[in-house]
Scaffold this motif. Structure first.
Motif, PDB file in Angstrom:
ATOM      1  N   UNK A  85      34.811 -18.072 -96.246  1.00 47.52           N
ATOM      2  CA  UNK A  85      33.788 -17.537 -95.220  1.00 47.52           C
ATOM      3  C   UNK A  85      33.735 -16.079 -95.154  1.00 47.52           C
ATOM      4  N   UNK A  86      32.687 -15.376 -94.502  1.00 42.73           N
ATOM      5  CA  UNK A  86      32.515 -14.020 -94.493  1.00 42.73           C
ATOM      6  C   UNK A  86      33.391 -13.635 -92.979  1.00 42.73           C
ATOM      7  N   UNK A  87      34.330 -12.722 -93.576  1.00 46.06           N
ATOM      8  CA  UNK A  87      35.079 -11.888 -92.371  1.00 46.06           C
ATOM      9  C   UNK A  87      35.152 -10.643 -92.422  1.00 46.06           C
ATOM     10  N   UNK A  88      33.828  -9.832 -92.112  1.00 48.49           N
ATOM     11  CA  UNK A  88      33.751  -8.415 -92.272  1.00 48.49           C
ATOM     12  C   UNK A  88      34.708  -7.825 -91.326  1.00 48.49           C
ATOM     13  N   UNK A  89      34.917  -6.246 -91.612  1.00 47.35           N
ATOM     14  CA  UNK A  89      35.733  -5.397 -91.141  1.00 47.35           C
ATOM     15  C   UNK A  89      35.081  -4.093 -90.798  1.00 47.35           C
ATOM     16  N   UNK A  90      35.119  -3.483 -89.755  1.00 42.35           N
ATOM     17  CA  UNK A  90      34.639  -2.152 -89.365  1.00 42.35           C
ATOM     18  C   UNK A  90      35.762  -1.189 -88.953  1.00 42.35           C
ATOM     19  N   UNK A  91      35.579   0.035 -89.215  1.00 41.91           N
ATOM     20  CA  UNK A  91      36.596   1.064 -88.804  1.00 41.91           C
ATOM     21  C   UNK A  91      36.016   1.741 -87.736  1.00 41.91           C
ATOM     22  N   UNK A  92      36.678   1.812 -86.568  1.00 41.95           N
ATOM     23  CA  UNK A  92      36.399   2.607 -85.153  1.00 41.95           C
ATOM     24  C   UNK A  92      37.630   3.733 -84.988  1.00 41.95           C
ATOM     25  N   UNK A  93      36.882   4.809 -85.128  1.00 40.28           N
ATOM     26  CA  UNK A  93      37.852   6.009 -84.429  1.00 40.28           C
ATOM     27  C   UNK A  93      37.293   6.389 -83.007  1.00 40.28           C
ATOM     28  N   UNK A  94      38.437   6.653 -82.246  1.00 37.11           N
ATOM     29  CA  UNK A  94      38.204   6.815 -80.729  1.00 37.11           C
ATOM     30  C   UNK A  94      38.274   8.302 -80.749  1.00 37.11           C
ATOM     31  N   UNK A  95      37.560   9.220 -80.009  1.00 35.17           N
ATOM     32  CA  UNK A  95      37.737  10.562 -79.934  1.00 35.17           C
ATOM     33  C   UNK A  95      37.906  10.915 -78.643  1.00 35.17           C
ATOM     34  N   UNK A  96      38.935  11.812 -78.410  1.00 36.50           N
ATOM     35  CA  UNK A  96      39.354  12.268 -77.103  1.00 36.50           C
ATOM     36  C   UNK A  96      38.931  13.597 -76.893  1.00 36.50           C
ATOM     37  N   UNK A 123      33.569  10.330 -93.084  1.00 37.16           N
ATOM     38  CA  UNK A 123      33.678   9.884 -94.219  1.00 37.16           C
ATOM     39  C   UNK A 123      35.010   9.763 -94.878  1.00 37.16           C
ATOM     40  N   UNK A 124      35.620  10.893 -94.980  1.00 40.79           N
ATOM     41  CA  UNK A 124      36.700  11.239 -95.544  1.00 40.79           C
ATOM     42  C   UNK A 124      38.035  10.346 -94.943  1.00 40.79           C
ATOM     43  N   UNK A 125      37.945  10.118 -93.526  1.00 44.61           N
ATOM     44  CA  UNK A 125      38.854   9.300 -93.126  1.00 44.61           C
ATOM     45  C   UNK A 125      38.579   7.955 -93.437  1.00 44.61           C
ATOM     46  N   UNK A 126      37.298   7.592 -93.670  1.00 45.73           N
ATOM     47  CA  UNK A 126      37.093   6.158 -93.940  1.00 45.73           C
ATOM     48  C   UNK A 126      37.451   5.912 -95.559  1.00 45.73           C
ATOM     49  N   UNK A 127      37.433   6.761 -96.399  1.00 41.32           N
ATOM     50  CA  UNK A 127      37.702   6.585 -97.582  1.00 41.32           C
ATOM     51  C   UNK A 127      39.514   6.489 -97.582  1.00 41.32           C
ATOM     52  N   UNK A 128      40.064   7.351 -96.886  1.00 39.14           N
ATOM     53  CA  UNK A 128      41.517   7.177 -96.826  1.00 39.14           C
ATOM     54  C   UNK A 128      42.073   5.997 -96.391  1.00 39.14           C
ATOM     55  N   UNK A 129      41.589   5.354 -95.253  1.00 43.72           N
ATOM     56  CA  UNK A 129      41.891   4.235 -94.743  1.00 43.72           C
ATOM     57  C   UNK A 129      41.816   3.128 -95.533  1.00 43.72           C
ATOM     58  N   UNK A 130      40.612   3.038 -96.188  1.00 40.28           N
ATOM     59  CA  UNK A 130      40.178   2.052 -97.323  1.00 40.28           C
ATOM     60  C   UNK A 130      41.437   1.978 -98.259  1.00 40.28           C
ATOM     61  N   UNK A 131      41.740   3.116 -98.791  1.00 45.84           N
ATOM     62  CA  UNK A 131      42.588   3.066 -99.930  1.00 45.84           C
ATOM     63  C   UNK A 131      44.003   2.761 -99.403  1.00 45.84           C
ATOM     64  N   UNK A 144      44.525   0.542 -96.703  1.00 46.45           N
ATOM     65  CA  UNK A 144      44.686  -0.768 -96.375  1.00 46.45           C
ATOM     66  C   UNK A 144      43.976  -1.797 -97.335  1.00 46.45           C
ATOM     67  N   UNK A 145      43.375  -1.180 -98.731  1.00 42.36           N
ATOM     68  CA  UNK A 145      42.730  -2.034 -99.565  1.00 42.36           C
ATOM     69  C   UNK A 145      41.752  -2.906 -99.115  1.00 42.36           C
ATOM     70  N   UNK A 146      40.959  -2.436 -98.171  1.00 41.70           N
ATOM     71  CA  UNK A 146      39.860  -3.297 -97.598  1.00 41.70           C
ATOM     72  C   UNK A 146      38.369  -2.280 -97.486  1.00 41.70           C
ATOM     73  N   UNK A 147      37.351  -3.118 -97.549  1.00 39.79           N
ATOM     74  CA  UNK A 147      36.347  -2.433 -97.370  1.00 39.79           C
ATOM     75  C   UNK A 147      35.592  -2.675 -95.931  1.00 39.79           C
ATOM     76  N   UNK A 148      34.707  -1.767 -95.559  1.00 39.02           N
ATOM     77  CA  UNK A 148      34.130  -1.960 -94.106  1.00 39.02           C
ATOM     78  C   UNK A 148      32.451  -1.869 -94.487  1.00 39.02           C
ATOM     79  N   UNK A 149      32.287  -2.789 -93.494  1.00 35.58           N
ATOM     80  CA  UNK A 149      30.598  -2.746 -93.343  1.00 35.58           C
ATOM     81  C   UNK A 149      30.125  -1.843 -92.295  1.00 35.58           C
ATOM     82  N   UNK A 150      30.939  -1.487 -91.506  1.00 32.72           N
ATOM     83  CA  UNK A 150      30.764  -0.353 -90.452  1.00 32.72           C
ATOM     84  C   UNK A 150      31.871   0.762 -90.290  1.00 32.72           C
ATOM     85  N   UNK A 151      31.552   1.942 -89.945  1.00 35.58           N
ATOM     86  CA  UNK A 151      32.380   2.938 -89.842  1.00 35.58           C
ATOM     87  C   UNK A 151      31.667   3.997 -88.814  1.00 35.58           C
TER      88      UNK A 151
END
Length: 401
Positions: free
Chosen positions: A54-65, A127-135, A137-144
């Motif tokens: 079944x579909x279990x999508x993932x999203x990357x969330x960066x919280x900015x201070x 965008x660069x952060x998302x690419x690094x995290x995908x590398x 963790x070896x996962x893909x994100x539906x949202x960043x």
């Protein structure tokens, strides 16, 4: 609690306190929904008689201070039911991958020095952060997305307030050097704006390891407050397109039972990877695979390996599950799904697969799982080559080390 379990929990708590810990138990809540699907004919196609994950999508969330700096980072995964899920915390100081080495500390050339994820965001953007995290963790994100303080407050506003148990005071430092105490050690109920400030707080030269426990305890408090889930706002987009918006994604995650996992992080001391001795951390590859194969199997990108397996464990023991994943990865075998199951324990580890695959796996894993039995695999899973059910002899070998 058994003597082993008590000793294990104490050891993990010590690790957490020293800044290199994870959670105490495997996050089993998210298994229920899609395990039921895997065991159900509703997830089986008539044409092929294969079970679909079944579909279990993932999203990357960066919280900015303050100043737009990256202060907190997590991956949210959505349960197969469409609400609820898991938040996986990762350090903003995690080391990026290098071509001739990796974040575990392998050698790299001078031109391939690892960077902190926070520095990637600061220099190269989201965008660069998302690419690094995908590398990593070896996962893909539906949202960043990168969320500001106000956006974080709005996202968590339905909770009203959260009880948090902190191990130390939380102090911030103003531009002029004036310290301000945001929170005191002990258990207190915080309004959402203060809760977000606690998560985002960063003092100059404060090691991230000193913030790990704070982040975990804040999210533990959120988990308790969410309970079975908060009411979904009327404006929540429940279509697949709505998953691309991290704020909308998180509203759905908070709409059902929530769990949290903090990835282990060890300081990188290798002089080649970290020549300037910055606050840099490596992740545990086996743990990363174990966690995301458990809570977001459909989001796994997967390594370029010839065989990928589904691992099932009747033991609900994170130490054992991690050891099994590590043994498989060391043998060049990918792990696409990790399940905690309710089943009678058997002495030998069981491999279920076609004859050719079972023969290859048995040869690759000789000695790794003590003893191995083989059997046909009736309910095969799309994209998975074999099922591996851990046996009691392997568990004993792990616990006796």
């Amino acid at each position: 609690m058994t003597t082993f379990r008590a000793r294990q929990v104490r050891a993990l708590r010590v690790a957490i306190a020293s800044g290199v810990g994870a959670a105490l138990v495997l996050p089993i809540g998210a298994f229920a929904a899609w395990n039921q699907l895997l065991d159900s004919r509703s997830a089986t196609t008539v044409a092929t008689n294969l079970v679909t994950i079944p579909d279990t999508p993932a999203a990357l969330v960066a919280a900015l201070g303050e100043g737009g700096q990256l202060s907190h980072l997590f991956v949210a995964t959505l349960d197969a039911s469409g609400v609820g899920g898991t938040v996986v915390l990762l350090p903003i100081g995690a080391a990026t991958e290098t071509e001739s080495g990796d974040s575990s500390g392998a050698a790299a050339t001078k031109a391939e020095v690892a960077r902190r994820l926070a520095d990637v965001y600061a220099k190269d953007g989201l965008g660069a952060l998302a690419n690094e995290v995908q590398g990593l963790l070896d996962i893909s994100f539906v949202g960043v997305g990168a969320l500001s303080r106000v956006e974080m407050i709005n996202m968590l506003a339905p909770l009203g307030g959260v009880d948090v148990l902190l191990d130390r005071d939380v102090v911030t430092t103003a531009v002029d050097g004036t310290p301000t105490k945001l929170a005191s050690a002990g258990e207190t109920s915080y309004p959402i704006d203060r809760l977000v400030d606690i998560v985002l707080a960063r003092r100059p030269n404060e090691k991230e390891s000193e913030r790990f426990a704070r982040h975990r305890e804040v999210w533990n408090g959120i988990v308790k407050r969410v309970g079975a889930g908060v009411d979904l706002p009327s404006d929540v987009d429940t279509t697949p397109a709505g998953l691309a918006d991290p704020s909308n994604f998180m509203k759905r995650v908070l709409g059902g039972a929530l769990q949290v996992w903090q990835l282990s992080a060890a300081p990188v001391l290798d002089k080649t990877l970290n020549p300037k001795r910055i606050d840099l951390y490596s992740l545990d590859r086996a743990e990363v695979v174990m966690v995301f194969a458990s809570v977001a199997p459909s989001a796994l990108s997967g390594a370029d390996l010839p065989i990928t397996v589904m691992v099932a464990s009747p033991f609900n023991d994170p130490v054992v599950s991690r050891a099994a994943v590590a043994a498989l990865l060391d043998a060049g075998i990918g792990v696409g799904v990790m399940r905690e199951i309710s089943a009678k324990e058997q002495p030998a580890t069981l491999i279920q697969a076609d004859d050719d695959v079972a023969t290859a796996l048995s040869a690759l894993l000789t000695g790794s799982f003590v003893s191995i039995d083989r059997a046909p695999w009736v309910n095969q899973v799309v994209g998975i080559d074999a099922a591996v059910t851990l046996g009691a002899e392997f568990v004993a070998s792990v616990r006796n080390k």
